[in-house]
Write an enzyme that holds these catalytic residues in place. Structure first.
Site, PDB file in Angstrom:
ATOM      1  N   PHE A   1      13.556   7.437   0.689  1.00 28.27           N
ATOM      2  CA  PHE A   1      12.928   6.911   2.174  1.00 28.27           C
ATOM      3  C   PHE A   1      13.762   6.453   2.923  1.00 28.27           C
ATOM      4  O   PHE A   1      14.640   6.386   2.812  1.00 28.27           O
ATOM      5  CB  PHE A   1      11.313   6.847   2.132  1.00 28.27           C
ATOM      6  CG  PHE A   1      11.801   5.031   1.388  1.00 28.27           C
ATOM      7  CD1 PHE A   1      11.718   4.990  -0.002  1.00 28.27           C
ATOM      8  CD2 PHE A   1      11.614   3.723   2.020  1.00 28.27           C
ATOM      9  CE1 PHE A   1      12.109   4.033  -0.331  1.00 28.27           C
ATOM     10  CE2 PHE A   1      12.238   3.292   1.951  1.00 28.27           C
ATOM     11  CZ  PHE A   1      12.398   2.814   1.048  1.00 28.27           C
TER      12      PHE A   1
ATOM     13  N   GLY B   1       4.993   4.745  -3.402  1.00 31.38           N
ATOM     14  CA  GLY B   1       6.407   4.925  -3.761  1.00 31.38           C
ATOM     15  C   GLY B   1       6.706   3.723  -4.017  1.00 31.38           C
ATOM     16  O   GLY B   1       7.362   3.505  -5.658  1.00 31.38           O
TER      17      GLY B   1
ATOM     18  N   TYR C   1      16.762   4.835   4.883  1.00 29.54           N
ATOM     19  CA  TYR C   1      18.338   5.415   4.921  1.00 29.54           C
ATOM     20  C   TYR C   1      18.335   5.586   4.316  1.00 29.54           C
ATOM     21  O   TYR C   1      20.199   6.204   4.179  1.00 29.54           O
ATOM     22  CB  TYR C   1      18.920   3.713   5.564  1.00 29.54           C
ATOM     23  CG  TYR C   1      18.591   3.059   6.579  1.00 29.54           C
ATOM     24  CD1 TYR C   1      19.192   3.573   8.435  1.00 29.54           C
ATOM     25  CD2 TYR C   1      17.367   2.404   6.767  1.00 29.54           C
ATOM     26  CE1 TYR C   1      18.347   2.219   9.182  1.00 29.54           C
ATOM     27  CE2 TYR C   1      16.530   1.270   6.950  1.00 29.54           C
ATOM     28  CZ  TYR C   1      17.290   1.328   8.880  1.00 29.54           C
ATOM     29  OH  TYR C   1      16.444   0.800  10.178  1.00 29.54           O
ATOM     30  N   ASP C   2      18.263   6.071   2.533  1.00 25.02           N
ATOM     31  CA  ASP C   2      18.574   6.942   1.900  1.00 25.02           C
ATOM     32  C   ASP C   2      19.168   7.993   2.157  1.00 25.02           C
ATOM     33  O   ASP C   2      20.424   8.059   1.582  1.00 25.02           O
ATOM     34  CB  ASP C   2      17.743   7.328   1.156  1.00 25.02           C
ATOM     35  CG  ASP C   2      17.229   5.755   0.195  1.00 25.02           C
ATOM     36  OD1 ASP C   2      17.667   5.067  -0.504  1.00 25.02           O
ATOM     37  OD2 ASP C   2      15.633   6.293  -0.667  1.00 25.02           O
TER      38      ASP C   2
ATOM     39  N   ARG D   1       1.141  -1.899  -0.234  1.00 21.10           N
ATOM     40  CA  ARG D   1       0.180   0.069   0.225  1.00 21.10           C
ATOM     41  C   ARG D   1       0.713   1.056   0.073  1.00 21.10           C
ATOM     42  O   ARG D   1       0.652   2.614   0.534  1.00 21.10           O
ATOM     43  CB  ARG D   1      -0.815   0.242   1.284  1.00 21.10           C
ATOM     44  CG  ARG D   1      -1.478  -0.793   1.881  1.00 21.10           C
ATOM     45  CD  ARG D   1      -3.094  -0.611   2.166  1.00 21.10           C
ATOM     46  NE  ARG D   1      -3.977  -1.759   2.018  1.00 21.10           N
ATOM     47  CZ  ARG D   1      -4.430  -3.464   2.726  1.00 21.10           C
ATOM     48  NH1 ARG D   1      -3.304  -3.393   3.503  1.00 21.10           N
ATOM     49  NH2 ARG D   1      -5.229  -3.373   2.926  1.00 21.10           N
TER      50      ARG D   1
ATOM     51  N   HIS E   1      18.480  -1.394  -4.920  1.00 19.16           N
ATOM     52  CA  HIS E   1      18.352  -3.214  -5.164  1.00 19.16           C
ATOM     53  C   HIS E   1      16.782  -3.425  -5.379  1.00 19.16           C
ATOM     54  O   HIS E   1      16.110  -4.733  -5.872  1.00 19.16           O
ATOM     55  CB  HIS E   1      18.622  -3.322  -3.701  1.00 19.16           C
ATOM     56  CG  HIS E   1      17.633  -2.364  -2.511  1.00 19.16           C
ATOM     57  ND1 HIS E   1      17.913  -0.760  -2.787  1.00 19.16           N
ATOM     58  CD2 HIS E   1      16.546  -2.023  -1.644  1.00 19.16           C
ATOM     59  CE1 HIS E   1      17.065  -0.377  -2.164  1.00 19.16           C
ATOM     60  NE2 HIS E   1      16.650  -1.510  -1.594  1.00 19.16           N
TER      61      HIS E   1
ATOM     62  N   ASP F   1      10.465  -7.753   0.124  1.00 20.48           N
ATOM     63  CA  ASP F   1      11.069  -7.228   1.720  1.00 20.48           C
ATOM     64  C   ASP F   1      12.251  -6.752   1.185  1.00 20.48           C
ATOM     65  O   ASP F   1      13.044  -7.042   0.455  1.00 20.48           O
ATOM     66  CB  ASP F   1      10.579  -8.393   1.972  1.00 20.48           C
ATOM     67  CG  ASP F   1      11.019  -7.766   3.720  1.00 20.48           C
ATOM     68  OD1 ASP F   1      10.127  -6.560   4.055  1.00 20.48           O
ATOM     69  OD2 ASP F   1      11.807  -8.310   5.058  1.00 20.48           O
ATOM     70  N   SER F   2      12.820  -5.561   1.919  1.00 18.36           N
ATOM     71  CA  SER F   2      13.896  -5.104   1.842  1.00 18.36           C
ATOM     72  C   SER F   2      14.436  -4.387   3.079  1.00 18.36           C
ATOM     73  O   SER F   2      13.362  -4.442   3.659  1.00 18.36           O
ATOM     74  CB  SER F   2      13.934  -4.116   0.731  1.00 18.36           C
ATOM     75  OG  SER F   2      12.987  -2.800   1.417  1.00 18.36           O
TER      76      SER F   2
HETATM   77  P1  ITT Z   1       5.448  -1.980   2.298  1.00 17.43           P
HETATM   78  O1  ITT Z   1       4.078  -1.716   3.147  1.00 17.43           O
HETATM   79  O2  ITT Z   1       5.727  -2.581   1.323  1.00 17.43           O
HETATM   80  O3  ITT Z   1       6.155  -3.453   3.491  1.00 17.43           O
HETATM   81  P2  ITT Z   1       7.792  -0.850   4.251  1.00 17.43           P
HETATM   82  O4  ITT Z   1       8.565   0.498   4.044  1.00 17.43           O
HETATM   83  O5  ITT Z   1       7.634  -1.548   5.571  1.00 17.43           O
HETATM   84  O6  ITT Z   1       6.495  -1.082   2.892  1.00 17.43           O
HETATM   85  P3  ITT Z   1       9.808  -3.389   3.901  1.00 17.43           P
HETATM   86  O7  ITT Z   1       9.033  -4.297   5.074  1.00 17.43           O
HETATM   87  O8  ITT Z   1      10.614  -3.188   2.379  1.00 17.43           O
HETATM   88  O9  ITT Z   1       8.710  -1.987   3.592  1.00 17.43           O
HETATM   89  O10 ITT Z   1      11.099  -1.996   4.562  1.00 17.43           O
HETATM   90  C1  ITT Z   1      12.042  -2.107   4.386  1.00 17.43           C
HETATM   91  C2  ITT Z   1      12.248  -0.762   4.292  1.00 17.43           C
HETATM   92  O11 ITT Z   1      14.498  -1.297   5.095  1.00 17.43           O
HETATM   93  C3  ITT Z   1      12.145   0.083   5.186  1.00 17.43           C
HETATM   94  O12 ITT Z   1      11.343   0.493   5.933  1.00 17.43           O
HETATM   95  C4  ITT Z   1      13.362   1.093   4.943  1.00 17.43           C
HETATM   96  O13 ITT Z   1      13.943   1.187   6.057  1.00 17.43           O
HETATM   97  C5  ITT Z   1      14.583   0.291   4.341  1.00 17.43           C
HETATM   98  N1  ITT Z   1      14.619   0.369   2.720  1.00 17.43           N
HETATM   99  C6  ITT Z   1      14.569  -0.191   2.004  1.00 17.43           C
HETATM  100  N2  ITT Z   1      14.281   0.136   1.188  1.00 17.43           N
HETATM  101  C7  ITT Z   1      15.257   1.069   0.931  1.00 17.43           C
HETATM  102  C8  ITT Z   1      15.590   1.875   0.472  1.00 17.43           C
HETATM  103  O14 ITT Z   1      15.662   2.178  -1.439  1.00 17.43           O
HETATM  104  N3  ITT Z   1      16.094   3.297   0.714  1.00 17.43           N
HETATM  105  C9  ITT Z   1      16.417   3.857   2.069  1.00 17.43           C
HETATM  106  N4  ITT Z   1      15.570   2.980   2.670  1.00 17.43           N
HETATM  107  C10 ITT Z   1      15.199   1.431   2.353  1.00 17.43           C
END
Ligand code: ITT
Length: 199
Positions: free
Chosen positions: A155, A12, A157-158, A9, A183, A72-73
């Site tokens: 957003f 971005g 840790y960017d 949801r 990634h 998941d990232s």
């Molecule tokens: P969903 O609702 O899709 O799960 P989310 O923001 O919780 O969105 P994730 O579970 O994948 O997404 O969490 C990834 C976290 O890792 C995110 O909150 C950031 O803190 C960090 N992160 C992942 N990708 C990033 C990026 O491209 N740049 C900066 N921080 C990133």
């Protein structure tokens, strides 16, 4: 036309996945979880990015009866033995408090000198079909963590992450520049052929 649910949801993320998958699988109609308000959050209880991406994709495929793509990232810091990793979104305790997460991480590595500040962003992207088939792939972006935030784009840790071969943080790159190397971009471009083939 086959419908495919993108299991997020986050607007971005949705825009980014739409751009990549629309190009690779133009015959697929992409919808997001915003169209399924009755579906609750899937708990990300896995120990790896792949496990969480698969968990989410299967849960959404079951709940909607449609093929689903999930990711998941997170950020893996060498000096923290790969953490925050799958805990990136809730490192300071509250899910999605980007500023608190970033400040806690900076405090934890404040005495680590620049040569030892290696890190990488990682993303697992998964496709699950309601009948149970699954595909999961990974994308990474290597770099380093700096000691003071810079930049306002992106957003998480960017503002403290500088990709290998760059002098700017990922928060100082344009969305297009980040997409090309990120990634998530890498993982979704790797998943796209499976989406085109299986649907
Ligand atoms: P969903 O609702 O899709 O799960 P989310 O923001 O919780 O969105 P994730 O579970 O994948 O997404 O969490 C990834 C976290 O890792 C995110 O909150 C950031 O803190 C960090 N992160 C992942 N990708 C990033 C990026 O491209 N740049 C900066 N921080 C990133």
């Amino acid at each position: 036309m086959t419908r495919l649910v993108l299991a997020t949801r986050n607007p971005g993320k949705l825009a980014e996945l739409r751009r990549i998958l629309a190009e690779a699988a133009p015959a697929v109609e992409l919808v997001s979880l915003l169209e399924f308000p009755e579906i609750g959050e899937v708990a990300e209880t896995g120990l790896t990015f792949e496990a969480n991406a698969l968990l989410k994709a299967h849960a959404i495929a079951q709940a909607t009866g449609l093929p689903a793509v999930a990711d998941d990232s997170g950020l893996c810091v060498d000096a923290l033995n790969g953490m925050p990793g799958v805990l990136s979104a809730r490192w300071a305790g509250t899910h999605g408090d980007d500023l608190a997460n970033l400040n806690l991480l900076l405090a934890q590595i404040s005495d680590v000198p620049p040569p030892a500040r290696g890190a990488h962003f990682a993303c697992a992207a998964a496709l699950a079909l309601p009948a149970g088939e699954e595909v999961v792939v990974q994308g990474t972006l290597p770099g380093a963590v700096i000691d003071k935030p810079r930049g306002v784009n992106g957003f998480g840790y960017d503002p403290i992450f500088v990709p290998e071969g760059e002098t700017r943080t990922t928060a100082e790159l344009s969305a297009q520049e980040k997409d090309a190397i990120s990634h998530r971009g890498r993982a979704f471009r790797a998943l796209a052929p499976a989406v085109a083939e299986l649907l």
